[in-house]
Design a protein around this motif. Structure first.
Motif, PDB file in Angstrom:
ATOM      1  N   LYS A  60       0.848  -1.194   0.000  1.00 52.45           N
ATOM      2  CA  LYS A  60       0.000   0.000   0.000  1.00 52.45           C
ATOM      3  C   LYS A  60       0.877   1.235   0.000  1.00 52.45           C
ATOM      4  O   LYS A  60       1.969   1.235   0.569  1.00 52.45           O
ATOM      5  CB  LYS A  60      -0.866   0.018   1.261  1.00 52.45           C
ATOM      6  CG  LYS A  60      -2.114  -0.844   1.164  1.00 52.45           C
ATOM      7  CD  LYS A  60      -2.961  -0.662   2.418  1.00 52.45           C
ATOM      8  CE  LYS A  60      -4.165  -1.569   2.433  1.00 52.45           C
ATOM      9  NZ  LYS A  60      -5.095  -1.336   1.300  1.00 52.45           N
ATOM     10  N   SER A 111       0.762   5.866  -1.019  1.00 54.82           N
ATOM     11  CA  SER A 111      -0.051   7.049  -1.260  1.00 54.82           C
ATOM     12  C   SER A 111       0.782   8.123  -1.928  1.00 54.82           C
ATOM     13  O   SER A 111       2.010   8.033  -1.977  1.00 54.82           O
ATOM     14  CB  SER A 111      -0.596   7.592   0.061  1.00 54.82           C
ATOM     15  OG  SER A 111       0.471   8.071   0.847  1.00 54.82           O
ATOM     16  N   CYS A 112       0.071   9.144  -2.426  1.00 51.52           N
ATOM     17  CA  CYS A 112       0.764  10.310  -2.968  1.00 51.52           C
ATOM     18  C   CYS A 112       1.202  11.206  -1.815  1.00 51.52           C
ATOM     19  O   CYS A 112       0.860  10.963  -0.657  1.00 51.52           O
ATOM     20  CB  CYS A 112      -0.140  11.059  -3.938  1.00 51.52           C
ATOM     21  SG  CYS A 112      -1.563  11.831  -3.141  1.00 51.52           S
ATOM     22  N   GLY A 115      -1.741  12.764   0.131  1.00 51.14           N
ATOM     23  CA  GLY A 115      -2.654  11.796   0.738  1.00 51.14           C
ATOM     24  C   GLY A 115      -4.008  11.689   0.070  1.00 51.14           C
ATOM     25  O   GLY A 115      -4.855  10.900   0.500  1.00 51.14           O
ATOM     26  N   ILE A 158      -4.663  10.450  -2.751  1.00 49.30           N
ATOM     27  CA  ILE A 158      -4.761   9.184  -3.487  1.00 49.30           C
ATOM     28  C   ILE A 158      -3.999   8.092  -2.749  1.00 49.30           C
ATOM     29  O   ILE A 158      -2.844   8.283  -2.354  1.00 49.30           O
ATOM     30  CB  ILE A 158      -4.204   9.340  -4.913  1.00 49.30           C
ATOM     31  CG1 ILE A 158      -5.035  10.365  -5.691  1.00 49.30           C
ATOM     32  CG2 ILE A 158      -4.189   7.998  -5.647  1.00 49.30           C
ATOM     33  CD1 ILE A 158      -4.394  10.863  -6.943  1.00 49.30           C
ATOM     34  N   GLU A 159      -4.695   6.956  -2.560  1.00 47.16           N
ATOM     35  CA  GLU A 159      -4.036   5.792  -1.975  1.00 47.16           C
ATOM     36  C   GLU A 159      -3.987   4.697  -3.016  1.00 47.16           C
ATOM     37  O   GLU A 159      -4.930   4.511  -3.779  1.00 47.16           O
ATOM     38  CB  GLU A 159      -4.803   5.309  -0.744  1.00 47.16           C
ATOM     39  CG  GLU A 159      -4.618   6.266   0.425  1.00 47.16           C
ATOM     40  CD  GLU A 159      -5.379   5.837   1.663  1.00 47.16           C
ATOM     41  OE1 GLU A 159      -5.910   4.712   1.685  1.00 47.16           O
ATOM     42  OE2 GLU A 159      -5.434   6.654   2.590  1.00 47.16           O
ATOM     43  N   PHE A 169      -6.903   2.203  -6.870  1.00 43.42           N
ATOM     44  CA  PHE A 169      -6.673   3.522  -6.275  1.00 43.42           C
ATOM     45  C   PHE A 169      -7.905   4.006  -5.530  1.00 43.42           C
ATOM     46  O   PHE A 169      -9.032   3.861  -6.013  1.00 43.42           O
ATOM     47  CB  PHE A 169      -6.324   4.535  -7.375  1.00 43.42           C
ATOM     48  CG  PHE A 169      -5.032   4.220  -8.074  1.00 43.42           C
ATOM     49  CD1 PHE A 169      -3.832   4.707  -7.585  1.00 43.42           C
ATOM     50  CD2 PHE A 169      -5.016   3.397  -9.184  1.00 43.42           C
ATOM     51  CE1 PHE A 169      -2.627   4.389  -8.206  1.00 43.42           C
ATOM     52  CE2 PHE A 169      -3.824   3.066  -9.815  1.00 43.42           C
ATOM     53  CZ  PHE A 169      -2.629   3.569  -9.321  1.00 43.42           C
ATOM     54  N   CYS A 172      -1.076  12.835  -9.328  1.00 40.13           N
ATOM     55  CA  CYS A 172      -2.088  13.428  -8.457  1.00 40.13           C
ATOM     56  C   CYS A 172      -2.339  14.862  -8.900  1.00 40.13           C
ATOM     57  O   CYS A 172      -1.401  15.656  -8.995  1.00 40.13           O
ATOM     58  CB  CYS A 172      -1.625  13.394  -7.000  1.00 40.13           C
ATOM     59  SG  CYS A 172      -2.759  14.291  -5.902  1.00 40.13           S
TER      60      CYS A 172
END
Ligand SMILES: [Zn+2]
Ligand SMILES: [Zn+2]
Length: 142
Positions: free
Chosen positions: A8, A10-11, A14, A16-17, A54, A74
């Motif tokens: 897992k 993220s950008c 945060g 986008i995960e 995503f 992002c």
């Protein structure tokens, strides 16, 4: 393929995960001029196969970088999210997105012939030129 992992990430902001269920542990560097323009340097990424999902998808901006691939980032913070082959749906995901990177191994470098002279990685890796990459992975034709 038993070497694939769940991961897992993220950008930066945060919004986008990312969840990858069959992620390769092998990190590859791409020195091609497009990746360097996109990233500001070589792209260090892992093969996510087709099973990458995503959260916060509405924040994803897509850029059609060639006839055969698109690149995403992002829309809020600009973090690069993936390079995706349109035909196969294969995701190549920047290694830096993932929280737990202790499992990653820097394994190969591609487009080594496009690498500029001002940097060089000391890691022992399998290196391929652009021509070797196209020969191995079949050039997109038509
Ligand atoms: Zn973001
Ligand atoms: Zn590249």
């Amino acid at each position: 393929m038993s070497d694939l992992i769940d991961a897992k990430g993220s950008c930066l902001c945060g919004a986008i995960e990312v969840t990858a269920r069959h992620l390769s542990k092998d990190v590859g560097a791409c020195h091609c001029s497009m990746c360097r323009k996109w990233s500001g340097g070589p792209l260090l990424a892992v093969d996510g196969g087709t099973d990458v999902s995503f959260a916060g998808e509405e924040n994803i901006s897509l850029f059609d970088s060639s006839d055969w691939a698109e690149r995403a980032f992002c829309g809020k913070c600009g973090t690069h999210l993936f390079y995706k082959l349109k035909q196969s749906g294969q995701y190549i995901v920047p290694a830096g997105l993932f929280e737990d990177d202790k499992r990653f191994v820097f394994e190969h470098q591609i487009f080594i012939d496009e690498k500029p002279a001002y940097y060089r990685f000391a890691n022992e890796t399998r290196d391929m030129t652009g021509a070797e990459v196209f020969a191995k992975y079949a050039p997109p034709s038509g």
